[in-house]
Design a protein around this motif. Structure first.
Motif, PDB file in Angstrom:
ATOM      1  N   LEU A  24       0.835  -1.203   0.000  1.00 18.12           N
ATOM      2  CA  LEU A  24       0.000   0.000   0.000  1.00 18.12           C
ATOM      3  C   LEU A  24       0.869   1.251   0.000  1.00 18.12           C
ATOM      4  N   ALA A  25       1.970   1.193   0.758  1.00 14.51           N
ATOM      5  CA  ALA A  25       2.843   2.375   0.882  1.00 14.51           C
ATOM      6  C   ALA A  25       3.419   2.767  -0.478  1.00 14.51           C
ATOM      7  N   ARG A  26       3.694   1.759  -1.310  1.00 15.62           N
ATOM      8  CA  ARG A  26       4.284   2.030  -2.631  1.00 15.62           C
ATOM      9  C   ARG A  26       3.342   2.857  -3.511  1.00 15.62           C
ATOM     10  N   ILE A  27       2.047   2.793  -3.225  1.00 14.15           N
ATOM     11  CA  ILE A  27       1.073   3.530  -4.051  1.00 14.15           C
ATOM     12  C   ILE A  27       1.180   5.039  -3.801  1.00 14.15           C
ATOM     13  N   GLY A  28       1.598   5.402  -2.607  1.00 17.85           N
ATOM     14  CA  GLY A  28       1.824   6.830  -2.316  1.00 17.85           C
ATOM     15  C   GLY A  28       0.542   7.571  -2.000  1.00 17.85           C
ATOM     16  N   ARG A  29       0.393   8.759  -2.573  1.00 16.27           N
ATOM     17  CA  ARG A  29      -0.709   9.631  -2.173  1.00 16.27           C
ATOM     18  C   ARG A  29      -1.933   9.466  -3.068  1.00 16.27           C
ATOM     19  N   LEU A  30      -3.115   9.377  -2.440  1.00 15.97           N
ATOM     20  CA  LEU A  30      -4.387   9.423  -3.181  1.00 15.97           C
ATOM     21  C   LEU A  30      -5.130  10.623  -2.605  1.00 15.97           C
ATOM     22  N   ALA A  54      -8.698  -3.371  -5.862  1.00  9.59           N
ATOM     23  CA  ALA A  54     -10.081  -2.926  -5.663  1.00  9.59           C
ATOM     24  C   ALA A  54     -10.140  -1.858  -4.570  1.00  9.59           C
ATOM     25  N   LEU A  55      -9.340  -2.014  -3.524  1.00 13.39           N
ATOM     26  CA  LEU A  55      -9.325  -1.002  -2.458  1.00 13.39           C
ATOM     27  C   LEU A  55      -8.817   0.332  -2.999  1.00 13.39           C
ATOM     28  N   VAL A  56      -7.718   0.271  -3.739  1.00 14.21           N
ATOM     29  CA  VAL A  56      -7.124   1.511  -4.259  1.00 14.21           C
ATOM     30  C   VAL A  56      -8.093   2.170  -5.241  1.00 14.21           C
ATOM     31  N   ALA A  57      -8.766   1.373  -6.071  1.00 13.61           N
ATOM     32  CA  ALA A  57      -9.731   1.937  -7.028  1.00 13.61           C
ATOM     33  C   ALA A  57     -10.869   2.631  -6.280  1.00 13.61           C
ATOM     34  N   GLY A  58     -11.377   1.994  -5.233  1.00 17.08           N
ATOM     35  CA  GLY A  58     -12.479   2.580  -4.448  1.00 17.08           C
ATOM     36  C   GLY A  58     -12.036   3.875  -3.782  1.00 17.08           C
ATOM     37  N   LEU A  59     -10.861   3.849  -3.163  1.00 17.36           N
ATOM     38  CA  LEU A  59     -10.371   5.057  -2.476  1.00 17.36           C
ATOM     39  C   LEU A  59     -10.148   6.189  -3.481  1.00 17.36           C
TER      40      LEU A  59
END
Ligand SMILES: Cc1ncc(COP(=O)(O)O)c(C=O)c1O
Length: 407
Positions: A321-327, A381-386
């Motif tokens: 998750l950390a690698r995704i960075g800022r949303l 799916a979590l990242v897409a929803g957020l």
């Protein structure tokens, strides 16, 4: 008489759990629960626990009472785990309790008997801290612990509150894997807290509920041990629910550090009186399992290996998750530095509702997520929803103060 009772609010997390159970969408994600889950979504009985239970089944010779202090060897072994191998015990008194909650309640009762009035509790905190402390007659005072904007500990606010506390007030500290934020103090911050607590004559109550799920068994106690080393008197409430996966067996202990060895008998007599008046004798099974594991090198090794792999799974999810960075306002990189099962996402009530209703992503109303509820296939799916909810203009309100109130 019963007609005059006031209806009590239902636990909000229970409604999240029942909504999740009623949801038939295949890609639904449950981040609401408060227990460890493996990659397949199960909360397994640990291997060493099963082995100890089999041994107990054949070897247990009686079901007679264990005595109000509980299983003394369990206490002795657990003391080593909490305070470190070779720790001196001439100022320590142990009491086996029904879970960590039972330990917190016995601690609160003992503090009330000792004349403590106020206890400082970080915001936000575990939902049951305030009810347990208040039920014992203590007055809860708030200190800000977490800054939802930076998603990290608000150390300046915390130390300012401790500097303003009255001599003799208690302070509640979580040892590691902070519930609900995952934001722990650094070792330097723990040292500073130890200095303030000892200089200002505050009494620490340290809540140990996730030992081994943050960094390691010793690593998760390192900060708390600096506070204990600096204090005249302290209380440590231990839960074996998560570290041994013994949730329903109600296994825990209260350790009290007394000012001198001479005070021990008096303090112990009060702890026993508290136990006697509350539940008389503790349940045996979970403590016997922990005793068997911790007094057998092979079982201890197997248990700590399995705990390490649980910890590694959570850390792996955090790294991904950390690698995704800022949303938008959510900085997922903060989750990489946090520890344990929980993190608190800066989401408002509407965003949490839309995540649930439109994306089948379930979390506590505060934005607390249990990362052990995620498996590798859920992350996209979590990242897409957020990403969707933070982009929606109509949902852009400030994060509610809700997330900082007792949950
Ligand atoms: C911070 C914290 N302390 C104490 C407990 C109490 O654990 P139990 O009574 O289930 O052993 C919990 C349980 O979730 C917790 O999160």
């Amino acid at each position: 008489m019963l007609e005059d009772l006031r209806q009590q609010p239902a636990d909000p997390l229970l409604s999240v759990i029942s909504m999740f159970a009623a949801d038939s969408r295949p890609q639904r994600i449950d981040l609401g629960v408060g227990v460890y889950r493996d990659e397949a979504g199960r909360t397994p009985v640990m291997r060493a626990v099963k082995a100890a239970e089999l041994r107990l089944l054949t070897e247990q010779a009686t079901k007679s009472y264990v005595g109000p202090s509980g299983d003394l060897e369990f206490l002795e072994r657990l003391r080593g785990l909490i305070f470190g191998a070779g720790s001196a015990d001439d100022r320590l008194v142990g009491l086996q309790t029904p879970g960590g909650t039972g330990a917190l309640r016995a601690a609160a009762d003992l503090m009330a008997r000792g004349g403590i009035e106020g206890i400082w509790v970080g915001r936000p905190t575990w939902a049951n801290h305030d009810p347990v402390l208040v039920a014992a007659g203590l007055t809860v005072r708030d200190y800000a612990y977490f800054d939802p904007v930076s998603q990290s500990v608000d150390f300046a606010a915390m130390t300012a509150a401790f500097e303003s506390a009255e001599r003799g007030d208690a302070v509640l500290l979580q040892a590691a894997c902070h519930n609900p934020t995952g934001a722990d103090l650094s070792i330097d911050q723990w040292r500073e807290i130890a200095e303030i607590v000892s200089r200002r004559g505050l009494v620490p109550l340290i809540d140990v509920a996730y030992q081994g799920l943050g960094a390691s068994l010793d690593g998760d106690m390192a900060g708390a041990r600096t506070v204990l080393a600096a204090c005249g008197e302290a209380l440590v409430a231990v839960s074996c629910s998560k570290s041994f996966g013994l949730y329903r067996e109600r296994t825990g202990a209260l350790f009290v550090l007394t000012a001198s060895p001479a005070s021990r008998p008096k303090v112990q007599s009060n702890m026993l009186a508290i136990a006697r008046a509350n539940y008389s004798m503790p349940p045996d099974h979970g403590a016997a399992v922990v005793r068997i594991i911790l007094s057998d090198n092979g079982l201890t090794e197997d248990w700590s290996n399995e705990l390490r792999s649980m910890c590694a799974r959570i850390q792996g999810t955090r790294r991904q998750l950390a690698r995704i960075g800022r949303l938008g306002p959510i900085d997922l990189s903060a989750l990489g530095a946090q520890r344990g099962m929980f993190s608190l996402l800066p989401l408002n009530t509407e965003q949490i509702r839309i995540l649930r209703e439109e994306h089948a992503i379930y979390m506590a109303g505060s934005g607390r997520v249990n990362l052990a509820g995620l498996n590798a296939g859920d992350i996209d799916a979590l990242v897409a929803g957020l990403t969707k909810v933070v982009a929606r203009e109509d949902l852009r309100q400030p994060v509610d103060a809700v997330s900082l109130r007792p949950q």
